[in-house]
Design a protein around this motif. Sequence first.
Motif, PDB file in Angstrom:
ATOM      1  N   VAL A 126       1.446  -8.928   0.444  1.00 59.63           N
ATOM      2  CA  VAL A 126       2.577  -9.184  -0.457  1.00 59.63           C
ATOM      3  C   VAL A 126       2.232  -8.736  -1.876  1.00 59.63           C
ATOM      4  N   TRP A 127       1.033  -9.098  -2.345  1.00 64.65           N
ATOM      5  CA  TRP A 127       0.632  -8.731  -3.703  1.00 64.65           C
ATOM      6  C   TRP A 127       0.509  -7.215  -3.856  1.00 64.65           C
ATOM      7  N   SER A 128       0.012  -6.542  -2.829  1.00 63.13           N
ATOM      8  CA  SER A 128      -0.132  -5.087  -2.892  1.00 63.13           C
ATOM      9  C   SER A 128       1.228  -4.388  -2.904  1.00 63.13           C
ATOM     10  N   LEU A 129       2.210  -4.996  -2.274  1.00 59.14           N
ATOM     11  CA  LEU A 129       3.563  -4.431  -2.336  1.00 59.14           C
ATOM     12  C   LEU A 129       4.169  -4.635  -3.725  1.00 59.14           C
ATOM     13  N   LEU A 130       3.899  -5.802  -4.320  1.00 60.86           N
ATOM     14  CA  LEU A 130       4.465  -6.097  -5.636  1.00 60.86           C
ATOM     15  C   LEU A 130       3.848  -5.222  -6.733  1.00 60.86           C
ATOM     16  N   ASN A 131       2.525  -5.009  -6.691  1.00 60.27           N
ATOM     17  CA  ASN A 131       1.894  -4.194  -7.732  1.00 60.27           C
ATOM     18  C   ASN A 131       1.788  -2.713  -7.345  1.00 60.27           C
ATOM     19  N   ARG A 132       2.405  -2.378  -6.193  1.00 62.31           N
ATOM     20  CA  ARG A 132       2.504  -1.004  -5.716  1.00 62.31           C
ATOM     21  C   ARG A 132       1.153  -0.376  -5.380  1.00 62.31           C
ATOM     22  N   HIS A 133       0.127  -1.201  -5.208  1.00 61.39           N
ATOM     23  CA  HIS A 133      -1.182  -0.685  -4.813  1.00 61.39           C
ATOM     24  C   HIS A 133      -1.106  -0.013  -3.448  1.00 61.39           C
ATOM     25  N   LEU A 134      -0.371  -0.634  -2.538  1.00 64.86           N
ATOM     26  CA  LEU A 134      -0.291  -0.095  -1.173  1.00 64.86           C
ATOM     27  C   LEU A 134       0.356   1.283  -1.181  1.00 64.86           C
ATOM     28  N   TRP A 135       1.499   1.412  -1.896  1.00 65.84           N
ATOM     29  CA  TRP A 135       2.208   2.689  -1.910  1.00 65.84           C
ATOM     30  C   TRP A 135       1.456   3.742  -2.712  1.00 65.84           C
ATOM     31  N   HIS A 136       0.850   3.337  -3.805  1.00 64.71           N
ATOM     32  CA  HIS A 136       0.219   4.305  -4.700  1.00 64.71           C
ATOM     33  C   HIS A 136      -1.147   4.761  -4.213  1.00 64.71           C
ATOM     34  N   ASP A 137      -1.928   3.830  -3.627  1.00 56.81           N
ATOM     35  CA  ASP A 137      -3.323   4.143  -3.310  1.00 56.81           C
ATOM     36  C   ASP A 137      -3.619   4.311  -1.822  1.00 56.81           C
ATOM     37  N   VAL A 138      -2.821   3.709  -0.945  1.00 56.79           N
ATOM     38  CA  VAL A 138      -3.171   3.682   0.480  1.00 56.79           C
ATOM     39  C   VAL A 138      -2.255   4.544   1.343  1.00 56.79           C
ATOM     40  N   VAL A 139      -0.960   4.486   1.108  1.00 56.19           N
ATOM     41  CA  VAL A 139      -0.030   5.263   1.934  1.00 56.19           C
ATOM     42  C   VAL A 139      -0.173   6.754   1.606  1.00 56.19           C
ATOM     43  N   PRO A 140      -0.443   7.611   2.600  1.00 62.50           N
ATOM     44  CA  PRO A 140      -0.620   9.052   2.318  1.00 62.50           C
ATOM     45  C   PRO A 140       0.675   9.690   1.841  1.00 62.50           C
ATOM     46  N   ARG A 141       0.523  10.670   0.959  1.00 63.94           N
ATOM     47  CA  ARG A 141       1.683  11.436   0.529  1.00 63.94           C
ATOM     48  C   ARG A 141       1.992  12.519   1.552  1.00 63.94           C
ATOM     49  N   ARG A 142       3.220  13.047   1.479  1.00 61.91           N
ATOM     50  CA  ARG A 142       3.655  14.012   2.479  1.00 61.91           C
ATOM     51  C   ARG A 142       2.734  15.229   2.527  1.00 61.91           C
ATOM     52  N   ALA A 143       2.322  15.722   1.367  1.00 58.52           N
ATOM     53  CA  ALA A 143       1.453  16.903   1.334  1.00 58.52           C
ATOM     54  C   ALA A 143       0.104  16.625   1.987  1.00 58.52           C
ATOM     55  N   GLU A 144      -0.384  15.379   1.881  1.00 57.91           N
ATOM     56  CA  GLU A 144      -1.675  15.033   2.460  1.00 57.91           C
ATOM     57  C   GLU A 144      -1.635  14.992   3.983  1.00 57.91           C
ATOM     58  N   LEU A 145      -0.438  14.833   4.542  1.00 57.78           N
ATOM     59  CA  LEU A 145      -0.304  14.730   5.989  1.00 57.78           C
ATOM     60  C   LEU A 145      -0.122  16.085   6.667  1.00 57.78           C
ATOM     61  N   GLU A 146      -0.135  17.149   5.898  1.00 60.59           N
ATOM     62  CA  GLU A 146      -0.063  18.470   6.508  1.00 60.59           C
ATOM     63  C   GLU A 146      -1.335  18.722   7.322  1.00 60.59           C
TER      64      GLU A 146
END
Length: 282
Positions: free
Chosen positions: A138-158
């Motif tokens: 929950v805290w990682s979703l609120l401070n956007r740590h999960l989206w910013h640091d853990v979830v891969p970006r589209r370019a990284e998934l190529e």
Amino acid sequence: MKSTSDNPAPQPRVVRRHRLSTRAWHWLNVAAVFTCLMSGLTIFNAHPHLYWGQYGANPDTPWLRIGATNDKQGFLRIGDFEIATTGVLGSWQKDGRTQTRAFPHWATLPSNYSLAAGRKWHFLGAWVLGIAGALYLVWSLLNRHLWHDVVPRRAELEPRHIWQDVKNHARLRLPKGEAAARYNVLQKLAYLSVLVVLLPLIVLTGLTMSPTMDAAWPWLLDLFGGRQSARSIHFLAAFALVLFILVHLAMVVLAGPVNEIRSMITGRFRLPSENGPPEKTP
């Protein structure tokens, strides 16, 4: 002519790497996971067989069994495949005497066999793991740590990007400079798999093995195909988590354990030099 002392080598830069919430969850998670794993082996020792389906007992044929023969020779049997494991699994020495439990005393909690104590330790670790994990998520979703640091970006998934990262790791070409302070795509995929696949799977299959939870949430039995199937999946997911931990520890050692562990304690990380091996820290 200028002396070399006029152009001193640049000092390695220290940056902030891990948030307080990440560091606190990491170390709490270490204690909870090892408590659950070691007490889980104690519980497994009570009946070292795994089955698929609704039912499983001594007369039934397990898909996995760890045990010992009548002459105290340890073995691991998966289906029709069997390997000797004397001294490691099924049969081992303690105080000069041969013990015939699936997992040895040094890997279990408590070290002496006690199913009741193992269950108490397991439930304690599970509560800490579940509550801390939920709060961290929950805290990682609120401070956007999960989206910013853990979830891969589209370019990284190529595929080309992932394959290049695989080759770099295989050749032990670890990131340098600013790149070392960020998770690479393999790290992101590994951490994300643990957060959203392995840990929820372990929790849900653990709940499925509880008769009380089955009565409250009967859909759990349908989801996993029965209590024995849930027990098997629980064991396999825990084994996958152990493999993740071993790879994680190996990468920490290769990247520089002092720097890596310090960053997870204080949050401060010394960027490895782009012109040479990581800086040694006292």
